[in-house]
Design an enzyme around this catalytic site. Structure first.
Site, PDB file in Angstrom:
ATOM      1  CD  GLU A   1       8.602   3.653  -2.147  1.00 14.51           C
ATOM      2  OE1 GLU A   1       8.306   4.186  -3.226  1.00 14.51           O
ATOM      3  OE2 GLU A   1       7.888   2.812  -1.587  1.00 14.51           O
TER       4      GLU A   1
ATOM      5  CG  ASP B   1       5.338  -2.799  -4.580  1.00 14.82           C
ATOM      6  OD1 ASP B   1       6.387  -3.010  -5.225  1.00 14.82           O
ATOM      7  OD2 ASP B   1       4.415  -2.072  -4.997  1.00 14.82           O
TER       8      ASP B   1
ATOM      9  CB  ALA C   1      -0.946  -0.020   1.195  1.00 14.90           C
ATOM     10  NE  ARG C   2       1.648   6.398   0.004  1.00 13.92           N
ATOM     11  CZ  ARG C   2       1.204   7.616   0.246  1.00 13.92           C
ATOM     12  NH1 ARG C   2      -0.074   7.878   0.142  1.00 13.92           N
ATOM     13  NH2 ARG C   2       2.026   8.594   0.575  1.00 13.92           N
TER      14      ARG C   2
ATOM     15  CG  HIS D   1       6.043   2.097  -5.058  1.00 14.05           C
ATOM     16  ND1 HIS D   1       5.938   3.160  -4.216  1.00 14.05           N
ATOM     17  CD2 HIS D   1       4.759   1.824  -5.438  1.00 14.05           C
ATOM     18  CE1 HIS D   1       4.672   3.518  -4.097  1.00 14.05           C
ATOM     19  NE2 HIS D   1       3.940   2.714  -4.831  1.00 14.05           N
TER      20      HIS D   1
HETATM   21  P1  NAD Z   1      -9.153   3.028  -1.042  1.00 15.06           P
HETATM   22  O1  NAD Z   1      -9.291   4.438  -0.638  1.00 15.06           O
HETATM   23  O2  NAD Z   1     -10.108   2.444  -2.023  1.00 15.06           O
HETATM   24  O3  NAD Z   1      -9.191   2.113   0.266  1.00 15.06           O
HETATM   25  C1  NAD Z   1      -8.525   2.435   1.442  1.00 15.06           C
HETATM   26  C2  NAD Z   1      -9.327   1.859   2.589  1.00 15.06           C
HETATM   27  O4  NAD Z   1      -8.581   2.056   3.778  1.00 15.06           O
HETATM   28  C3  NAD Z   1     -10.663   2.547   2.781  1.00 15.06           C
HETATM   29  O5  NAD Z   1     -11.707   1.596   2.808  1.00 15.06           O
HETATM   30  C4  NAD Z   1     -10.522   3.233   4.123  1.00 15.06           C
HETATM   31  O6  NAD Z   1     -11.729   3.258   4.855  1.00 15.06           O
HETATM   32  C5  NAD Z   1      -9.493   2.363   4.806  1.00 15.06           C
HETATM   33  N1  NAD Z   1      -8.830   3.026   5.909  1.00 15.06           N
HETATM   34  C6  NAD Z   1      -8.491   4.330   6.040  1.00 15.06           C
HETATM   35  N2  NAD Z   1      -7.912   4.539   7.233  1.00 15.06           N
HETATM   36  C7  NAD Z   1      -7.899   3.346   7.870  1.00 15.06           C
HETATM   37  C8  NAD Z   1      -7.438   2.928   9.127  1.00 15.06           C
HETATM   38  N3  NAD Z   1      -6.899   3.781   9.992  1.00 15.06           N
HETATM   39  N4  NAD Z   1      -7.572   1.637   9.464  1.00 15.06           N
HETATM   40  C9  NAD Z   1      -8.132   0.749   8.595  1.00 15.06           C
HETATM   41  N5  NAD Z   1      -8.611   1.088   7.381  1.00 15.06           N
HETATM   42  C10 NAD Z   1      -8.480   2.375   7.029  1.00 15.06           C
HETATM   43  O7  NAD Z   1      -7.656   2.871  -1.566  1.00 15.06           O
HETATM   44  P2  NAD Z   1      -7.095   1.742  -2.533  1.00 15.06           P
HETATM   45  O8  NAD Z   1      -7.232   2.190  -3.953  1.00 15.06           O
HETATM   46  O9  NAD Z   1      -7.612   0.427  -2.134  1.00 15.06           O
HETATM   47  O10 NAD Z   1      -5.531   1.852  -2.208  1.00 15.06           O
HETATM   48  C11 NAD Z   1      -5.022   1.355  -0.982  1.00 15.06           C
HETATM   49  C12 NAD Z   1      -3.574   1.752  -0.845  1.00 15.06           C
HETATM   50  O11 NAD Z   1      -2.810   1.157  -1.893  1.00 15.06           O
HETATM   51  C13 NAD Z   1      -3.353   3.256  -0.963  1.00 15.06           C
HETATM   52  O12 NAD Z   1      -2.460   3.649   0.037  1.00 15.06           O
HETATM   53  C14 NAD Z   1      -2.703   3.421  -2.310  1.00 15.06           C
HETATM   54  O13 NAD Z   1      -1.840   4.550  -2.345  1.00 15.06           O
HETATM   55  C15 NAD Z   1      -1.911   2.137  -2.415  1.00 15.06           C
HETATM   56  N6  NAD Z   1      -1.546   1.759  -3.781  1.00 15.06           N
HETATM   57  C16 NAD Z   1      -0.290   1.208  -3.955  1.00 15.06           C
HETATM   58  C17 NAD Z   1       0.096   0.846  -5.229  1.00 15.06           C
HETATM   59  C18 NAD Z   1       1.465   0.291  -5.460  1.00 15.06           C
HETATM   60  O14 NAD Z   1       2.061   0.571  -6.489  1.00 15.06           O
HETATM   61  N7  NAD Z   1       1.974  -0.528  -4.578  1.00 15.06           N
HETATM   62  C19 NAD Z   1      -0.770   1.002  -6.323  1.00 15.06           C
HETATM   63  C20 NAD Z   1      -2.028   1.508  -6.101  1.00 15.06           C
HETATM   64  C21 NAD Z   1      -2.408   1.894  -4.810  1.00 15.06           C
END
Ligand code: NAD
Length: 529
Positions: free
Chosen positions: A261, A256, A231-232, A279
């Site tokens: 980074e 990842d 995720a991040r 990433h």
């Molecule tokens: P999204 O907004 O659809 O989902 C995020 C979820 O996290 C939401 O349901 C939200 O309610 C929940 N959330 C927020 N705060 C929380 C907490 N304190 N505890 C538990 N849950 C919590 O986002 P997404 O599109 O599913 O993306 C998720 C993550 O993946 C993001 O951080 C995004 O930046 C990352 N991402 C990474 C890559 C990569 O290259 N590795 C690619 C795309 C997205």
């Protein structure tokens, strides 16, 4: 469609460019300097960027024709969104385009952790064949803890269900129905870390989620727990993870994303049961194609004045909800088109009340859509979902929205408009959706009616005396205009009545004058939708 001009300032996938070219004049300005971009931007209706081009006040001031800025990708740090909003410029991105890719990479890291795939690969390529070194675990029947059940978390959930895993999830910001929908048991963070065999994180990076997996959480985990973060960077405290790996509490870690980074060295890299990728979650051919296609679709929609579902400076709405609310958005815009085609008096205040089922959804776009319909007939420039509110404010028109979950007069959903004119008089209009999903106008200035809002509507206000229907029929017939439907309404017998006719073409002013010349007809107007 009018040929809009789009400038693409950074590289995007060809399929997106092709789509743009089918609808607009496209200029590829991939190698242009900022100065060059500043000097030509006034010619364009839309700008597409990735993460490098700075879309700030200076660029937007020069881009006097800009209606939409599309970000081919997710983050929008390079775009000053409040400045765009002030100027009525839509900013959209492609947040869902890489979700499957990111979810699949998280699953890849999970499988890698359970079966030591990367380590086994390295082992063999270094000239070893010691199969006893490898004793993985199956995913089947294990408990997967998903932190963050948003777009990517839910993609992981549906796929891991097929592996026969038990799913538990922690996400305090979503309704219970979402846990049910994705077959996840809703748990607290403590319960999740205590019960899960594998934990995968899919939250944004916030104050709350930064280092949310720390020493104290790791301590509560099962021995042999496996962790994945795609995720991040920094959701897992890397130093705590190091200690967990060293003690043997953590059986594997897949990352990842990293606390900082690019991250070429780390104490974590000493462990064979740590798999790291630089990433690359979004780095698939498919995600890049999606990004190009989606940004093109969104920009085209924005230029056509349609709903831009990924706009970041509009009320947030997900695609599923949009499907449900879209007929109301369309209906609301049509309701908006009535007032200035029927009335000349300035408006003091617009009040929209939502009744019944519609209130279960975010009605933000429904209200904006009404304003867009209302203002379009009296504005030179294009009114869109972003500038509609700003224009309303500039015109000194008050705008209020109310919601009541009760049904109104047995309508399961109703949009009720009350416009207060500058002279204090009221104009009212109500619309609903019929069972077949079609919009219906069910009330106009207190008269109960039932009219489908399409094409052109001939509105007649008349004395409630015999013979008026015949006169109207004759006049429309003489104008060689076909009538599709006709509805009459009155409040009190013998007082005033109204007629609404769906007609195939508009009427000339001469024909309308012939209506007006009849002593029993108070007014005759055509409303084009
Ligand atoms: P999204 O907004 O659809 O989902 C995020 C979820 O996290 C939401 O349901 C939200 O309610 C929940 N959330 C927020 N705060 C929380 C907490 N304190 N505890 C538990 N849950 C919590 O986002 P997404 O599109 O599913 O993306 C998720 C993550 O993946 C993001 O951080 C995004 O930046 C990352 N991402 C990474 C890559 C990569 O290259 N590795 C690619 C795309 C997205």
């Amino acid at each position: 469609m009018e040929k809009f001009k789009v400038i693409v300032a950074e590289k995007m996938d060809d399929c997106g460019i092709e789509l743009l070219k089918e609808n607009c004049d496209v200029t590829l300005a991939i190698d242009k300097s900022r100065e060059e971009l500043l000097s030509v931007i006034h010619e364009y209706d839309a700008l597409i960027v990735r993460s490098v081009t700075k879309v700030d006040a200076e660029l937007m001031d020069k881009g006097t024709n800009l209606k939409i800025v599309g970000r081919a990708g997710n983050g929008i740090d390079n775009i000053v969104v409040p400045e765009a909003t002030k100027r009525g410029i839509i900013v959209c991105n492609t947040p869902e385009s890489n979700t499957i890719s990111a979810g699949e990479l998280a699953i890849g890291l999970m499988l890698d952790g359970c079966r030591d795939i990367s380590y086994a690969d390295k082992h063999l390529k270094e000239g070893n064949w010691n199969r006893n070194n490898f004793e993985g675990t199956e995913l089947f029947n294990k408990t997967l803890g998903i932190i963050g059940l948003g777009r990517i978390g839910s993609i992981v959930a549906t796929r891991m269900k097929a592996f026969g895993m038990n799913l538990i999830a922690y996400d305090p910001y979503i309704p219970d129905s979402r846990f049910e929908r994705f077959g996840c048991k809703k748990v607290s963070l403590d319960e999740l870390v205590e019960q899960a065999d594998i934990i995968t994180l899919h939250t944004p990076k916030t104050v709350e989620t930064t280092k949310m997996i720390s020493d104290s959480q790791i301590e509560k985990m099962k021995k042999g727990v496996r962790l994945v973060n795609a995720a991040r960077g920094g959701l897992i405290d890397e130093e705590a993870a190091y200690r967990g790996l060293k003690s043997g509490k953590i059986a594997s870690l897949g990352l990842d994303v990293h606390e900082s980074e690019p991250r070429k060295t780390s104490p974590l890299y000493e462990f064979e049961n740590v798999t790291v990728t630089p990433h690359i979650g979004a780095n698939t051919v498919d995600a890049q194609k999606n990004v190009g296609k989606v940004v093109a679709e969104q920009v085209i929609a924005g230029l056509k004045g349609e709903v831009v579902s990924t706009a970041v400076n509009l009320p947030a709405i997900n695609l599923e909800e949009l499907k449900t609310i879209k007929p109301f958005i369309d209906l609301s815009e049509k309701l908006g088109k009535f007032y200035f085609q029927m009335e000349k008096e300035k408006i003091q205040k617009v009040e929209i009340s939502y009744w019944g089922n519609i209130t279960k959804y975010d009605t933000g776009l429904v209200g904006l859509s009404f304003l867009k319909g209302l203002l379009t007939p009296i504005q030179d420039s294009q009114v869109n979902y972003i500038n509609a509110k700003v224009i309303t404010e500039n015109l000194g028109i008050g705008f209020i929205e109310n919601s009541c979950s009760d049904s109104y007069n047995n309508f399961s959903s109703l949009i009720k408009i009350k416009i207060t004119k500058n002279n204090g008089e009221k104009f009212t209009l109500s619309g609903t959706l019929a069972a077949n999903g079609e919009g219906r106008i069910v009330e106009l200035n207190g008269f109960e009616i039932d009219v489908t809002p399409y094409n052109h509507i001939l509105y007649i206000k008349n004395e409630d005396v015999p013979g008026v229907i015949g006169i109207v029929g004759t006049l429309v017939g003489e104008a060689k205009i076909n009538v599709a439907t006709m509805h009459v309404g009155r409040k009190v017998k013998g007082d005033k009545a109204i007629m609404l006719l769906n007609i195939d073409n508009s009427l000339s002013n001469e024909t309308l004058d012939r209506f007006q010349n009849n002593k029993d007809i108070i007014c005759a107007q055509v409303i084009s939708l």
